[in-house]
Write a protein that holds these residues in place. Sequence first.
Motif, short mmCIF file in Angstrom:
data_model
loop_
_atom_site.label_atom_id
_atom_site.label_comp_id
_atom_site.label_asym_id
_atom_site.label_seq_id
_atom_site.Cartn_x
_atom_site.Cartn_y
_atom_site.Cartn_z
N ALA B 146 15.30 62.90 -77.17
CA ALA B 146 14.30 63.98 -77.05
C ALA B 146 13.84 64.21 -75.61
N GLN B 147 14.45 63.54 -74.65
CA GLN B 147 14.12 63.82 -73.24
C GLN B 147 15.08 64.88 -72.67
N LEU B 148 15.92 65.44 -73.55
CA LEU B 148 16.88 66.47 -73.11
C LEU B 148 16.19 67.60 -72.36
N GLY B 149 15.07 68.06 -72.89
CA GLY B 149 14.36 69.19 -72.29
C GLY B 149 13.90 68.92 -70.87
N LYS B 315 7.15 81.56 -63.98
CA LYS B 315 8.40 80.82 -64.19
C LYS B 315 8.12 79.47 -64.85
N ILE B 316 7.02 78.81 -64.42
CA ILE B 316 6.67 77.50 -64.99
C ILE B 316 6.35 77.64 -66.48
N VAL B 317 5.63 78.71 -66.82
CA VAL B 317 5.28 78.94 -68.23
C VAL B 317 6.56 79.10 -69.07
N VAL B 318 7.53 79.87 -68.54
CA VAL B 318 8.78 80.09 -69.28
C VAL B 318 9.59 78.80 -69.35
N LEU B 319 9.72 78.12 -68.19
CA LEU B 319 10.50 76.88 -68.17
C LEU B 319 9.85 75.81 -69.06
N GLY B 320 8.53 75.80 -69.10
CA GLY B 320 7.81 74.82 -69.91
C GLY B 320 8.14 74.95 -71.38
N VAL B 321 8.12 76.18 -71.89
CA VAL B 321 8.42 76.37 -73.32
C VAL B 321 9.89 76.03 -73.60
N CYS B 322 10.77 76.36 -72.64
CA CYS B 322 12.19 76.01 -72.81
C CYS B 322 12.34 74.48 -72.87
N ALA B 323 11.59 73.80 -72.00
CA ALA B 323 11.66 72.33 -71.97
C ALA B 323 11.23 71.75 -73.31
N PHE B 324 10.14 72.27 -73.87
CA PHE B 324 9.64 71.79 -75.16
C PHE B 324 10.68 72.01 -76.27
N VAL B 325 11.24 73.24 -76.27
CA VAL B 325 12.20 73.58 -77.32
C VAL B 325 13.44 72.70 -77.21
N LEU B 326 13.94 72.53 -75.98
CA LEU B 326 15.16 71.73 -75.81
C LEU B 326 14.93 70.26 -76.12
N SER B 327 13.74 69.76 -75.79
CA SER B 327 13.44 68.37 -76.15
C SER B 327 13.42 68.20 -77.67
N THR B 328 12.81 69.18 -78.35
CA THR B 328 12.79 69.14 -79.82
C THR B 328 14.22 69.16 -80.35
N CYS B 329 15.05 70.05 -79.80
CA CYS B 329 16.45 70.16 -80.25
C CYS B 329 17.21 68.87 -79.97
N GLY B 330 16.98 68.29 -78.78
CA GLY B 330 17.64 67.02 -78.43
C GLY B 330 17.32 65.95 -79.45
N GLY B 331 16.04 65.81 -79.79
CA GLY B 331 15.63 64.82 -80.78
C GLY B 331 16.23 65.09 -82.14
N LYS B 345 20.92 57.80 -94.49
CA LYS B 345 19.71 56.99 -94.72
C LYS B 345 18.55 57.44 -93.83
N VAL B 346 18.88 58.22 -92.78
CA VAL B 346 17.83 58.66 -91.84
C VAL B 346 17.59 60.15 -92.03
N ASN B 347 16.34 60.53 -92.20
CA ASN B 347 15.99 61.95 -92.28
C ASN B 347 15.95 62.50 -90.84
N PRO B 348 16.81 63.46 -90.51
CA PRO B 348 16.88 63.91 -89.11
C PRO B 348 15.60 64.54 -88.58
N LEU B 349 14.69 64.91 -89.48
CA LEU B 349 13.44 65.53 -89.02
C LEU B 349 12.65 64.59 -88.11
N ILE B 350 12.80 63.28 -88.30
CA ILE B 350 12.00 62.35 -87.48
C ILE B 350 12.44 62.42 -86.01
N GLY B 351 13.64 62.97 -85.75
CA GLY B 351 14.10 63.11 -84.37
C GLY B 351 13.21 64.03 -83.55
N SER B 352 12.64 65.04 -84.22
CA SER B 352 11.78 65.99 -83.48
C SER B 352 10.52 65.30 -82.96
#
Lengths: 116, 405
Positions: B146-149, B315-331, B345-352
Motif C-alpha cells: 500500500a505504499q505504491l501511491g 498540482k499538490i491537491v491533484v497528486l495527493g488524491v492520485c497518491a491516495f487512490v494508488l496506495s489503496t489500489c496497491g494494497g 483464506k484472505v479477504n483482499p479487502l483488508i489490503g486497502s
Amino acid sequence: MMMLTALAEKIGIADAGIVALLGYGVVFLGLILLLIVVAILGKAFTSGNKKAEKEPESAPAPAPVVQEPQLAPGSAGQLKLHDVPPKTAAMLMAIVADKMGKPLNELRFISIKEVK
Amino acid sequence: MSINVGEILLNLWNDSGFAAIFSGFLSSGGWQNLVMIIIACVLLYLGIVKQFEPLLLVGIAFGCLLSNLPSAGLYNQELWTNFMDANHEAYHSYGVIMREGGLLDIFYIGVKAGLYPCLIFMGVGAMTDFGPLLSNPKSLLLGAAAQLGVFAAFFGAVAMGFTGSEAASIGIIGGADGPTAIFLTTQLAPHLLGAIAVAAYSYMALIPLIQPPFMKMLTTAEQRKIKMVQTRTVSKTEKIIFPILVTVFVALLLPDTAPLIGCLMLGNLFRETGVTDRLSDTVQNALMNIVTILLSTAVGATMVGSTFLTAETLKIVVLGVCAFVLSTCGGLIGGVVMCKLTGGKVNPLIGSAGVSAVPMAARVANKEGQKANPANFLLMHAMGPNVAGVIGSAIAAGFLLSVFG
C-alpha cells in the motif's frame, strides 16, 4: 553527497523512476525482513507455550482437581465466569442487552467464557 | 505635558489592520491574504460542520486565519526564508526567531525541529495494539504494497516539474499518515508544508468516500464475501518485545527513520509494559491533545497567501488524491495476490487498510466486507495491515529522507 544534493534540486524522469522503484523495493525489503523476525518471534513463543502445556502431562501429576468456575458476585449464583473478570463480564452483558434492545434484568446469562 | 487624544486615536488607527486594508493592502498583494481568510473559513466549515478530521482541521484553519490577518505579525514568512538561506546571518538561528518572531513563529519551531510529529507518533504508538499484526505477520506485506501511491506520486510530481525534494514530500501524502508527511516535508520542502498538510488530512477524512469504489473495482463479489478465521492470541511478552525489536531493526536498516519509529515504539512500549500506565495515559491524551493544538495552528500558519495561492498547490491537491487512490489500489492488489496464494483464506479487502490512516481505513474495509456478507467481521484482520502501513510509510519517509535530505 554532491550527487544527492543535485538530485534534491533537479531530477530527470529516468532517475525518478529508478528512485521510485528502489524506494518501493526498500519498503518491501524492510517489511519482509521484519516479517521474518516477527514470524520467528511468534514461532518461539507458540512452541514455548506448547512445551509448557505438555510438561504437566509427562510429570507424575497429582490427582486432577476439577475447579468449579468462579461465580460472579451479585449474580444470585446463576452466572459462571470462565477466565473472565467480573468487570469484562458486566461490559459484555451491557453490550448484549444494548444490541438486543432489551433491559438487562430481562435477560439470563448462564456462563461467559473467553474463546481462545 | 497634556495628552493629545487626537494623536492617540490617530496612532491607534494607523496601527490597526483596518488602516492597512484601506492603505493599498489589497493592491499590494493583500488580496491573496483575503482569499486565504476565505479558504480558512471554508476549512473551518468543513472541520466544524462536516467534521472532516476536526481535531486537526479546526486548528489548521484557525492558524491560517491568524497568519493572514494584516498587521497581526503572528507568523513571519520572511524570518523562515532567512532561516533557510545559507548566505543570511539568520541561517539556522532559532535565536532570531525567538527574538523577532510572533507567537505562531514560536509554535512553528516545534514543527521545524521535527518535535511535534514525533510526539504525535508517540501518542499513536500508545493507542495502537500491534496484536493483530503479531498474530498475522503476513499483514506486513500488505502494509508494504500500500505504499505504491507514495512512489507513484513521487514519480508523477517529478514529471510535473517539481524538484526531487518537493516530489518526495508530495509523494508521502500517499502514506496517509499526517505526522510522517509533516515530518518529511519540514525537512525537505518546508515551503509546501501548508498545502501538503491540508491535502493529507483532507484526503484522510475522505477515505470512506475515496476507497470503496476501488475496493469494488479490484475485487470480485466472491472475494469480498470471504470470512477470515480467527488468529492466535498474542502473549503479553511478545507485545513487550515487539516495539524494542522493531526499533532496533528499523533504526539499523534506515537510521533516518529512527525519530519516527523510535517515538512510535516508545509510546507502544508504555502501553504494553503494564507498569507505565500513567505515562501511557498522558501520551495518549494530555500530550497528544497539547501537541495537536500546537502542530495544527503552526502548520495552518504556513498557509500564507503568497506561498499557498500558486499553481503548485493545485498540482499538490491533484497528486495527493492520485497518491491516495494508488496506495489503496496497491494494497488491494496485494490483498488479491495473497487471497490467490492462500487458496481464498484472505479477504483482499483488508489490503486497502494498508494505507496508514488508523483506524479509519480498517473500518472502511470492515464495512465493505459486511456489505458483501453481513456475518463478516474483518476489523481485527484489517488492523494488521493498517498498523503495518504506519511502519511502511515511516520506512518510505526514511528512504526519501536518506536520498534527498
